[in-house]
Design a protein around this motif. Structure first.
Motif, PDB file in Angstrom:
ATOM      1  N   HIS A 121     -11.466   3.803  -4.546  1.00  0.00           N
ATOM      2  CA  HIS A 121      -9.865   3.265  -4.412  1.00  0.00           C
ATOM      3  C   HIS A 121      -8.996   4.901  -4.876  1.00  0.00           C
ATOM      4  O   HIS A 121      -8.893   5.423  -5.473  1.00  0.00           O
ATOM      5  CB  HIS A 121      -9.533   2.407  -5.517  1.00  0.00           C
ATOM      6  N   TYR A 129       4.952  -0.086  -2.954  1.00  0.00           N
ATOM      7  CA  TYR A 129       3.973  -0.958  -1.506  1.00  0.00           C
ATOM      8  C   TYR A 129       5.102  -1.543   0.027  1.00  0.00           C
ATOM      9  O   TYR A 129       4.046  -1.009   0.872  1.00  0.00           O
ATOM     10  CB  TYR A 129       4.356  -2.221  -1.809  1.00  0.00           C
ATOM     11  N   GLN A 136       1.984   1.332   6.942  1.00  0.00           N
ATOM     12  CA  GLN A 136       0.729   0.814   8.336  1.00  0.00           C
ATOM     13  C   GLN A 136       0.705  -0.230   9.828  1.00  0.00           C
ATOM     14  O   GLN A 136       0.744   0.023  10.729  1.00  0.00           O
ATOM     15  CB  GLN A 136       0.342  -0.280   7.525  1.00  0.00           C
ATOM     16  N   ALA A 204      -2.770   9.104  -0.930  1.00  0.00           N
ATOM     17  CA  ALA A 204      -2.452   7.644  -0.809  1.00  0.00           C
ATOM     18  C   ALA A 204      -2.618   6.853   0.683  1.00  0.00           C
ATOM     19  O   ALA A 204      -3.631   6.312   1.336  1.00  0.00           O
ATOM     20  CB  ALA A 204      -1.290   6.008  -1.087  1.00  0.00           C
ATOM     21  N   ASP A 225      -4.560  -1.170  -6.231  1.00  0.00           N
ATOM     22  CA  ASP A 225      -5.421  -0.097  -5.696  1.00  0.00           C
ATOM     23  C   ASP A 225      -5.693  -0.131  -3.617  1.00  0.00           C
ATOM     24  O   ASP A 225      -5.724  -1.587  -3.737  1.00  0.00           O
ATOM     25  CB  ASP A 225      -6.520  -0.639  -7.031  1.00  0.00           C
ATOM     26  N   VAL A 226      -5.858   0.069  -3.212  1.00  0.00           N
ATOM     27  CA  VAL A 226      -6.196   0.300  -1.790  1.00  0.00           C
ATOM     28  C   VAL A 226      -7.208   0.950  -2.097  1.00  0.00           C
ATOM     29  O   VAL A 226      -7.804   2.201  -2.084  1.00  0.00           O
ATOM     30  CB  VAL A 226      -4.906   1.089  -1.454  1.00  0.00           C
ATOM     31  N   ARG A 228      -9.702   1.833   1.672  1.00  0.00           N
ATOM     32  CA  ARG A 228     -10.269   1.425   3.015  1.00  0.00           C
ATOM     33  C   ARG A 228     -11.723   1.455   3.016  1.00  0.00           C
ATOM     34  O   ARG A 228     -12.620   1.598   2.238  1.00  0.00           O
ATOM     35  CB  ARG A 228     -10.131   3.343   4.130  1.00  0.00           C
ATOM     36  N   GLN A 238      -9.668  -2.485   5.009  1.00  0.00           N
ATOM     37  CA  GLN A 238      -8.445  -2.270   4.312  1.00  0.00           C
ATOM     38  C   GLN A 238      -9.002  -2.832   2.543  1.00  0.00           C
ATOM     39  O   GLN A 238      -8.893  -5.009   2.973  1.00  0.00           O
ATOM     40  CB  GLN A 238      -7.464  -2.477   4.362  1.00  0.00           C
ATOM     41  N   LEU A 240      -6.934  -4.511  -0.785  1.00  0.00           N
ATOM     42  CA  LEU A 240      -5.722  -3.811  -1.704  1.00  0.00           C
ATOM     43  C   LEU A 240      -5.944  -5.240  -2.714  1.00  0.00           C
ATOM     44  O   LEU A 240      -5.605  -6.369  -2.450  1.00  0.00           O
ATOM     45  CB  LEU A 240      -4.595  -4.341  -1.238  1.00  0.00           C
TER      46      LEU A 240
END
Length: 305
Positions: A121, A129, A136, A204, A225-226, A228, A238, A240
């Motif tokens: 993450h 955000y 994106q 990020a 938290d992100v 991939r 993904q 999140l």
């Protein structure tokens, strides 16, 4: 279209994406809520791809209730699926996912066609955000246009696979470990997307995925938290996790388990997956046809200028 002209029209459509924002229909990610977190999962198996044989294989894998995955947690790699002589990793997350999947009659196998890798993450503040989601959305539009006409993409994908080049044109925009964490992001910067991602913290940017995200009320969360999900170059996913209270190891673990189970497709059906893919394809066709109508993209077989 030659590579120079191809790159030029990517610049134009990327810049236009920032202007038009999210005017196109969106494929919907999975959204789950717990008392302590909102979980958003862009599931790779739900995405349309020009690789028709793989699309069929992953659909059959879901029909047969088979899946494979691994995950990186705080720098450590864990096997979510067994090897020939080894079982899954002894981790609270992988063991809990295994139990959840067993209850849903989904089997973890060594090498399912739907084998995905969940990266570690990165954290963004809730205030960032909206910028992240905007980047994106623009990335998704650039990604689709870079691949070319969705109507002819299956044929060109078959040709590339035949010659051993499975990377699609769109994959050149992916900020993945294969290209180096900063390469894809640098391409985005050079493609006119600097405005969208300039305010996103550097780490990020490597988690950016060509996907649209739902809106979030920033004031409702403490951190995000992100992660991939690496699957195929033209179908990344993904995860999140937006925390409603202070993040703790227990809260993170609970949310990650639910996210992984969702990513496996254990809660969906082949029919629902096909519907999601059709929706994604319609998005792509809309984007491509708009690009052609604006004169930025050329129809298949059109003469070079």
């Amino acid at each position: 279209m030659n590579m120079r002209n191809n790159f030029r029209f990517v610049l134009g459509i990327a810049a236009a994406a920032l202007t038009v924002g999210c005017s196109f229909a969106r494929a919907q990610p999975v959204v789950l809520d717990t008392d302590t977190a909102r979980i958003i999962v862009v599931r790779p198996i739900d995405l349309w791809s020009g690789d028709t044989s793989l699309q069929e294989e992953t659909l059959e894998s879901n029909r047969e209730r088979r899946v494979s995955y691994d995950v990186v947690i705080d720098g450590y790699h864990y096997r979510g699926s067994p090897l020939v002589l080894q079982g899954i990793s002894d981790s609270p997350v992988t063991l809990a996912v295994e139990a959840e999947l067993k209850a849903k009659e989904m089997r973890l196998v060594r090498a399912s066609p739907y084998l995905f890798h969940i990266l570690d993450h990165v954290t963004i503040t809730p205030a960032k955000y909206a910028d992240f989601a905007k980047a994106q959305a623009a990335y998704y539009q650039s990604f689709v246009i870079r691949q070319g006409d969705p109507r002819t993409l299956p044929d060109s994908t078959r040709v590339r696979k035949f010659f051993g080049n499975v990377l699609t044109l769109g994959s050149l925009l992916i900020p993945s470990p294969v290209l180096g964490a900063g390469t894809g992001a640098q391409v985005m910067l050079n493609s006119g997307l600097a405005e969208a991602i300039g305010s996103i913290p550097g780490p990020a940017r490597a988690a950016l995925t060509p996907a649209t995200l739902p809106d979030l009320e920033a004031d409702s969360y403490t951190s995000i938290d992100v992660r991939r999900i690496e699957f195929k170059p033209d179908a990344p996913g993904q995860i999140l996790i937006a925390y409603k209270s202070a993040k703790t190891p227990e809260i993170e673990q609970e949310a990650l388990i639910k996210a992984i189970v969702a990513a496996t497709g254990a809660d969906t059906t082949p029919e629902a997956i096909q519907t999601a893919r059709n929706d994604d394809l319609q998005q792509r066709l809309t984007l491509w046809d708009a690009c052609v109508a604006e004169g930025k993209c050329k129809k298949e077989g059109a003469d070079e200028k």
